[in-house]
Design an enzyme around this catalytic site. Structure first.
Site: not given
Length: 538
Positions: A22, A24, A26, A30, A201, A270
């Site tokens: 991360d 930023n 939060d 990201d 997926d 998958e």
């Protein structure tokens, strides 16, 4: 094999962006965080990265419910961030694969918002809609993998819609050619951007049975499968009609035709069906998927006989395609806990990496495997996974394998200056990257050593495979490429083993792989606990 496509024999490192890094504050990882750590990933010696969904989404299933296929969710950054990520990865020699979730969207996708309004709008037939039975109940007995009925009532249309997963994930109607064209256009957007591959997926869920026939019941002794809560009714049926329909093959050929317009890209499917190995073989034959992987090695069975029979079974059926193997991912308990049963030693972690990466095929490793991370114990009040919340306490969901990467031993493990979206357990901070960098005998250094050594072994990357019927706990096979035959033997237990071994001509041990080395002398194979023998046979 110097002309082999990049994905054959490749090791792909799966990044779960929420939990990687991360930048930023939060508490959620990201794309800039991935960019910051790409040198670390490249330094592992892997060939590619696979990034779990980062598209615009309400996050009901943490990005696997896509509201806009062509945009990055602000939680993760921007399209410009992705472009920077792609460029940097390529500059470091890493290929980039992205998740594509084609069988369903979010309820917030513009397609579904239009489709649900009426039975006569331009996208009225873009999702799987069905009338209620005369008594108002759903059209058939299909169940959602996340528990309960797979049909949700929509009052605006006065019909049910199908959701094989969460109610927030309505299934697209692939029987509609316009849907297929639209989905392929979404795929093309990312291929045009320059991605090197797609991880597809739930790719066998695209089509449903047109007649909406009931799934037959499954006997109690057959109700097994990865990730199922013991009381999940999904396991009570044979899922013959809500997925893995024959029409899917033609769509896969259309997808492959699109991908063949681009240089050296790959599709990894998958696959989770009633016979996943047979479906994997079928889906990778001809001009369909480049690779397929199923969940057979994501189970709790860590025996040589199970691993041997599973790989043999696929090899017997996969006459054209190329397999991909994984022993961990973002959906199942971490392998060191699942197979270690309390043994979280560096030796076992290194053995698991070596065993996986010695099988014929390509490989996916999940972030944190290189550190020997165990499953995190997440208390109920901290759970985020709707699957785990619904089935607590018999099944705790997928949060335990999704906790943030531990980069250092600080409070938040160097993952974020804010409160992480999931807690980082103390035992993970003890195995942080910085701690392992300083320890030559760590799992991290062992992982790097094996990956570097494997790159110099053509037999392990591209060779055929032949298994020996060894007794437990020894798994042994040869990999043969050209004139070279490599023996790989693994002791899956923590105790030393000694066993008779038939003569196979000259035996030349191969070192440099970093594992505890066994011997093969005078007809006896000797392996230390969680040790291995790699040797060239003459």
């Amino acid at each position: 094999m110097i002309d082999a496509p990049w994905w054959r024999g490749a090791v792909t490192y799966q990044i779960y962006p929420r939990s990687f890094m991360d930048t930023n504050g939060d508490g959620v990882g990201d794309l800039p965080g991935i960019i910051d750590k790409l040198e670390y990933v490249a330094g592992l010696g892997v060939d590619a990265i696979w990034i779990a969904p980062f598209f615009r989404s309400p996050m009901a299933d943490f990005g696997y419910d896509i509201a806009d296929y062509r945009d990055v969710d602000p939680l993760f950054g921007t399209l410009a961030d992705f472009d920077r990520l792609l460029a940097k990865a390529h500059s470091l020699g890493l290929k980039v694969m992205i998740d594509q979730v084609l069988s369903h969207t979010s309820v917030e996708h513009a397609w579904f918002r239009e489709s649900r309004q009426s039975r006569d709008n331009p996208r009225a037939d873009w999702y799987v809609w069905a009338d209620a039975k005369d008594d108002g109940t759903p059209p058939n007995n299909w169940l959602s993998l996340f528990g309960g009925c797979a049909w949700q009532w929509e009052p605006r249309r006065g019909q049910y819609y199908l959701h094989n997963f969460l109610t927030a994930q309505p299934d697209l109607n692939f029987h509609n050619p316009a849907v297929q064209r639209a989905v392929l256009d979404e795929v093309k957007f990312w291929l045009d951007k320059g991605v090197d591959g797609l991880r597809l997926d739930a790719i066998n869920f695209c089509f449903h049975d047109r007649e909406l026939r009931d799934n037959p019941p499954k006997p109690a002794d057959k109700r097994v499968g990865r990730g199922f809560s013991p009381d999940n009714p999904y396991a009570f049926q044979y899922h013959y009609y809500n997925n893995t329909r024959p029409e899917n093959l033609a769509f896969l050929e259309e997808l492959r035709a699109l991908m063949d317009q681009y240089d050296d890209v790959a599709a990894l499917g998958e696959i989770s069906s009633e016979d996943s190995l047979a479906t994997t073989a079928e889906y990778t034959s001809g001009r369909r998927l480049h690779m397929g992987y199923s969940f057979e090695l994501l189970t709790n069975d860590f025996s040589a006989s199970y691993i041997r029979s599973t790989v043999r079974n696929l090899e017997a059926q996969m006459l054209e395609g190329w397999p991909c193997w994984a022993i961990s991912n973002h959906d199942v308990e971490r392998v060191l806990s699942r197979w270690g049963h309390g043994d979280a030693s560096v030796r076992l972690a290194n053995l698991l990496t070596a065993m996986l990466c010695s099988l014929r095929g390509s490989v996916c490793v999940y972030q944190g495997e290189e550190l020997g991370l165990t499953e995190a114990e997440v208390p109920f009040e901290a759970l985020q996974d709707p699957y785990g919340i619904a089935f607590w306490p018999t099944f705790k969901g997928r949060d335990g394998c999704r906790t943030p990467m531990p980069w250092n031993a600080g409070l938040n493990a160097g993952f974020s200056v804010g409160d992480p979206w999931l807690p980082v357990p103390a035992e993970h901070r003890a195995r942080a990257v910085t701690a392992q960098e300083a320890e030559p005998a760590s799992a991290l250094h062992g992982f790097r050593a094996f990956m570097a050594w494997r790159k110099s072994q053509p037999a392990l990357r591209w060779g055929d495979i032949f298994f020996f019927d060894t007794p437990e706990p020894v798994l042994a096979f040869t990999r043969r490429h050209g004139d070279e035959t490599m023996l790989a033997a693994f002791n899956l237990s923590g105790e030393a083993v000694s066993m008779a071994w038939p003569a196979h001509g000259s035996v030349t041990p191969v070192n440099g792989h970093g594992l505890a080395q066994g011997t093969l002398v005078d007809g006896r194979l000797e392996l230390p606990g969680h040790g291995a023998l790699f040797a060239r046979l003459g």
